[in-house]
Design a protein around this motif. Structure first.
Motif, PDB file in Angstrom:
ATOM      1  N   THR A 151     -64.908   7.220-121.758  1.00  0.00           N
ATOM      2  CA  THR A 151     -65.685   6.731-120.620  1.00  0.00           C
ATOM      3  C   THR A 151     -64.916   6.860-119.321  1.00  0.00           C
ATOM      4  O   THR A 151     -65.246   6.206-118.348  1.00  0.00           O
ATOM      5  CB  THR A 151     -66.046   5.248-120.817  1.00  0.00           C
ATOM      6  OG1 THR A 151     -64.840   4.528-121.072  1.00  0.00           O
ATOM      7  CG2 THR A 151     -67.012   5.061-121.955  1.00  0.00           C
ATOM      8  N   SER A 152     -63.875   7.706-119.315  1.00  0.00           N
ATOM      9  CA  SER A 152     -63.152   7.866-118.059  1.00  0.00           C
ATOM     10  C   SER A 152     -64.100   8.460-117.024  1.00  0.00           C
ATOM     11  O   SER A 152     -64.950   9.274-117.344  1.00  0.00           O
ATOM     12  CB  SER A 152     -61.941   8.772-118.265  1.00  0.00           C
ATOM     13  OG  SER A 152     -62.277   9.862-119.082  1.00  0.00           O
ATOM     14  N   PHE A 153     -63.929   8.005-115.779  1.00  0.00           N
ATOM     15  CA  PHE A 153     -64.701   8.573-114.672  1.00  0.00           C
ATOM     16  C   PHE A 153     -63.960   9.832-114.238  1.00  0.00           C
ATOM     17  O   PHE A 153     -62.928   9.768-113.570  1.00  0.00           O
ATOM     18  CB  PHE A 153     -64.822   7.550-113.529  1.00  0.00           C
ATOM     19  CG  PHE A 153     -65.546   6.288-113.927  1.00  0.00           C
ATOM     20  CD1 PHE A 153     -66.643   6.334-114.786  1.00  0.00           C
ATOM     21  CD2 PHE A 153     -65.139   5.052-113.453  1.00  0.00           C
ATOM     22  CE1 PHE A 153     -67.315   5.177-115.158  1.00  0.00           C
ATOM     23  CE2 PHE A 153     -65.809   3.888-113.821  1.00  0.00           C
ATOM     24  CZ  PHE A 153     -66.896   3.947-114.677  1.00  0.00           C
ATOM     25  N   ASP A 154     -64.512  10.990-114.623  1.00  0.00           N
ATOM     26  CA  ASP A 154     -63.773  12.255-114.483  1.00  0.00           C
ATOM     27  C   ASP A 154     -63.456  12.625-113.040  1.00  0.00           C
ATOM     28  O   ASP A 154     -62.565  13.420-112.803  1.00  0.00           O
ATOM     29  CB  ASP A 154     -64.570  13.400-115.122  1.00  0.00           C
ATOM     30  CG  ASP A 154     -64.586  13.277-116.636  1.00  0.00           C
ATOM     31  OD1 ASP A 154     -63.756  12.518-117.168  1.00  0.00           O
ATOM     32  OD2 ASP A 154     -65.424  13.935-117.278  1.00  0.00           O
ATOM     33  N   TRP A 155     -64.215  12.072-112.094  1.00  0.00           N
ATOM     34  CA  TRP A 155     -64.028  12.442-110.693  1.00  0.00           C
ATOM     35  C   TRP A 155     -62.956  11.594-110.013  1.00  0.00           C
ATOM     36  O   TRP A 155     -62.659  11.787-108.848  1.00  0.00           O
ATOM     37  CB  TRP A 155     -65.363  12.318-109.936  1.00  0.00           C
ATOM     38  CG  TRP A 155     -65.971  10.952-110.039  1.00  0.00           C
ATOM     39  CD1 TRP A 155     -65.828   9.929-109.148  1.00  0.00           C
ATOM     40  CD2 TRP A 155     -66.798  10.453-111.084  1.00  0.00           C
ATOM     41  NE1 TRP A 155     -66.503   8.827-109.601  1.00  0.00           N
ATOM     42  CE2 TRP A 155     -67.117   9.120-110.771  1.00  0.00           C
ATOM     43  CE3 TRP A 155     -67.301  11.008-112.277  1.00  0.00           C
ATOM     44  CZ2 TRP A 155     -67.909   8.329-111.607  1.00  0.00           C
ATOM     45  CZ3 TRP A 155     -68.086  10.211-113.084  1.00  0.00           C
ATOM     46  CH2 TRP A 155     -68.394   8.896-112.751  1.00  0.00           C
TER      47      TRP A 155
END
Lengths: 270, 262
Positions: B89-93
């Motif tokens: 669930t990492s926020f890739d941005w």
């Protein structure tokens, strides 16, 4: 017969990637072949020169169009129409599509409306658009807008729906409210897909531009081509086609570059 | 008053199916989570353990019973119950640092404090070298560390984890399990961990809540007796501990009994 060596390199290997060099040579070869056949057919008198001028003549004509006949003005008008209509379509589609993809209540209102319009070919509106807006810029912009907007809304909505549920639930368990969830999680998560969808729909906008300018315009690349037809200038028609192709390619490359610049984190996959 | 932070009192969840039929996934589940303790929800697939966790998180609404955090009934998701999922669930941005700062930022923690807290928890999960990396540059185990640091930095009373190491390879799994013991002691946070891995459950749990399947009910609460002197810090130590093998056999038996009902 020689026994097959395991290291023997064949031209056709199933799913084996080609080198950059081979890729470049292959790309050049197919275009050389295309222009070669065209050149031989035209110069060798195999085709009516009135209908198929030689590539040399077409490039000369293109040069003259730019230098002596103010072709750049027609190109400017065409590019302006595409950019303006596409900007208007995007300004509506992106926020609406994101809202529809996030809130089923909003989707329930707009989806039945949008999907019905998608099945109506935009050019079928040309007669009524001409009656409503006359012959100025408005009917052209309206056609481009109608041709793109419903597809773009649907694409943005679908991509937004594909934002993973866990990302949204993570935001909620970190204490995010609705506004934060949409603006700080859903929107940045879907933005790369939105830019890709815009790139695809910009190509479609070019298609409608040519239709609009051929049917009802005295300016722009399409109008220039229709004028050339009246005077049997096939070389000018072909120039128009080439210029439209090059412009489409340039816009596509610009969008790709923008994508790389906006989303550096997508390039760093290891 | 007991020292429990979370109470579940006869919590049920019934899903409506087609043609007016109903499916009871969770049936009158009750248990408590003591302050700073690690509770593991264990059971065969179909026992509704993830549903129980999601109801505690406020992501699902129970159809019966009550869940109380401290004195307050749970009515929806909130920052006091942070959740780590099996899927990444990492926020890739966002960089690792900004991922970990995310919860604090949206909750109005001042920038300087945010920065300090983020660096503390990134150090705790061993990612100090990757402060400014993007998640796409990290391995699966490292991404789960980011998710854990992000949740802890937000200061939850309870850390909820739904099969958090299920997607990781065996070696990374051990490392993460051992890390969680360190984290539990340093962060002073209670945890509820859902798993179907018996060894993982015994290693991490101060208390195992074993659920039976179809519908999910509490079959037994198990407190590993050999941990009375404190938690065990490494997997090697665990398998040598007297009583471990016996407890594993007992839980395997419970799992088998459940399997036979199907």
């Amino acid at each position: 017969m020689r026994s097959p060596s395991p290291h023997k390199s064949r031209f056709l290997e199933v799913r084996r990637p080609v080198s950059r060099r081979q890729a470049a040579l292959s790309a050049i070869a197919i275009w050389v072949l295309f222009f070669g056949i065209w050149l031989i057919a035209a110069e060798g008198g195999m085709v009516n020169p009135l209908l198929v001028p030689s590539p040399v003549q077409v490039f000369e004509t293109t040069w003259n169009l730019f230098v002596d006949r103010g072709f750049i003005g027609d190109i400017g008008i065409s590019v302006w129409r595409v950019v303006l209509a596409f900007a208007m379509a995007s300004a509506l589609s992106v926020p609406l599509g994101v809202m529809m993809g996030t809130f089923p209540a909003i989707e329930a209102i707009f989806a039945p409306f949008v999907s019905a319009w998608r099945y109506l070919p935009a050019p079928s509106f040309i007669p009524i658009l001409l009656m409503w807006f006359g012959t100025g810029e408005a009917p052209k912009l309206a056609l481009l807008f109608l041709g793109v907007v419903f597809f773009l809304i649907t694409l943005v909505m679908d991509h937004t729906k594909n934002v993973r549920k866990e990302l949204i639930e993570t935001a909620l368990t970190l204490g995010a409210n609705r506004k934060v969830t949409v603006l700080n999680v859903v929107l940045p998560a879907v933005l790369p897909e939105i830019v890709t969808a815009m790139r695809q729909m910009l190509a479609v906008t070019w298609t409608y531009l040519v239709i609009a300018e051929i049917v009802a315009s005295t300016t722009g690349i399409g109008a220039m081509m229709m004028r050339a037809r009246r005077f049997l200038k096939t070389d000018e028609i072909l120039s128009g086609i080439i210029v439209i192709g090059v412009l489409g390619l340039v816009f596509d490359l610009l969008f790709k570059a923008a994508h790389r610049w906006l989303f550096p984190y997508l390039q760093e996959k290891r | 008053m007991s020292s429990a932070v979370l109470h579940l009192d006869e919590v049920s969840k019934t899903f409506a199916l087609a043609k007016g039929r109903e499916l009871t996934a969770v049936d009158k589940v009750s248990f408590e989570v003591e302050r700073n303790s690690i509770v593991v929800l264990l059971g065969p697939s179909g026992c509704g353990k993830s549903t129980v966790l999601r109801m505690i998180a406020g992501l699902e609404t129970p159809t019966g019973g009550t869940i109380t955090l401290g004195e307050t009934p749970v009515t929806g998701p909130g920052r006091d119950r942070g959740m780590v999922f099996q899927a990444y669930t990492s926020f890739d941005w966002l960089s690792v640092r900004r991922n970990v700062e995310f919860g604090m930022k949206i909750n109005g923690v001042p920038a300087a404090e945010r920065r300090e807290q983020a660096e503390h928890f990134i150090r705790l999960v061993g990612l100090s070298k990757f402060l400014d990396a993007y998640p796409s540059q990290l391995s699966g185990g490292m991404r789960q560390r980011v998710a854990i640091a992000r949740t802890l930095a937000n200061g939850p009373e309870l850390l909820l984890m739904d099969e958090p190491f299920g997607a990781l390879d065996a070696e990374t799994r051990w490392q993460m399990q051992e890390l969680m013991i360190d984290v539990a002691e340093q962060a002073q946070t209670g945890m509820i961990i859902v798993t179907h891995d018996i060894e993982e459950a015994i290693f991490l749990a101060d208390k195992i809540v074993f659920l039976s399947a179809h519908p999910g009910r509490v079959k037994e609460e198990i407190i590993p007796a050999f941990k009375s002197g404190g938690r065990i810090r490494s997997k090697e130590e665990l398998v040598q501990t007297p009583g471990y093998a016996e407890l594993e056999r007992k839980i395997m038996r419970l799992m088998r009994e459940e399997g036979q009902h199907e």
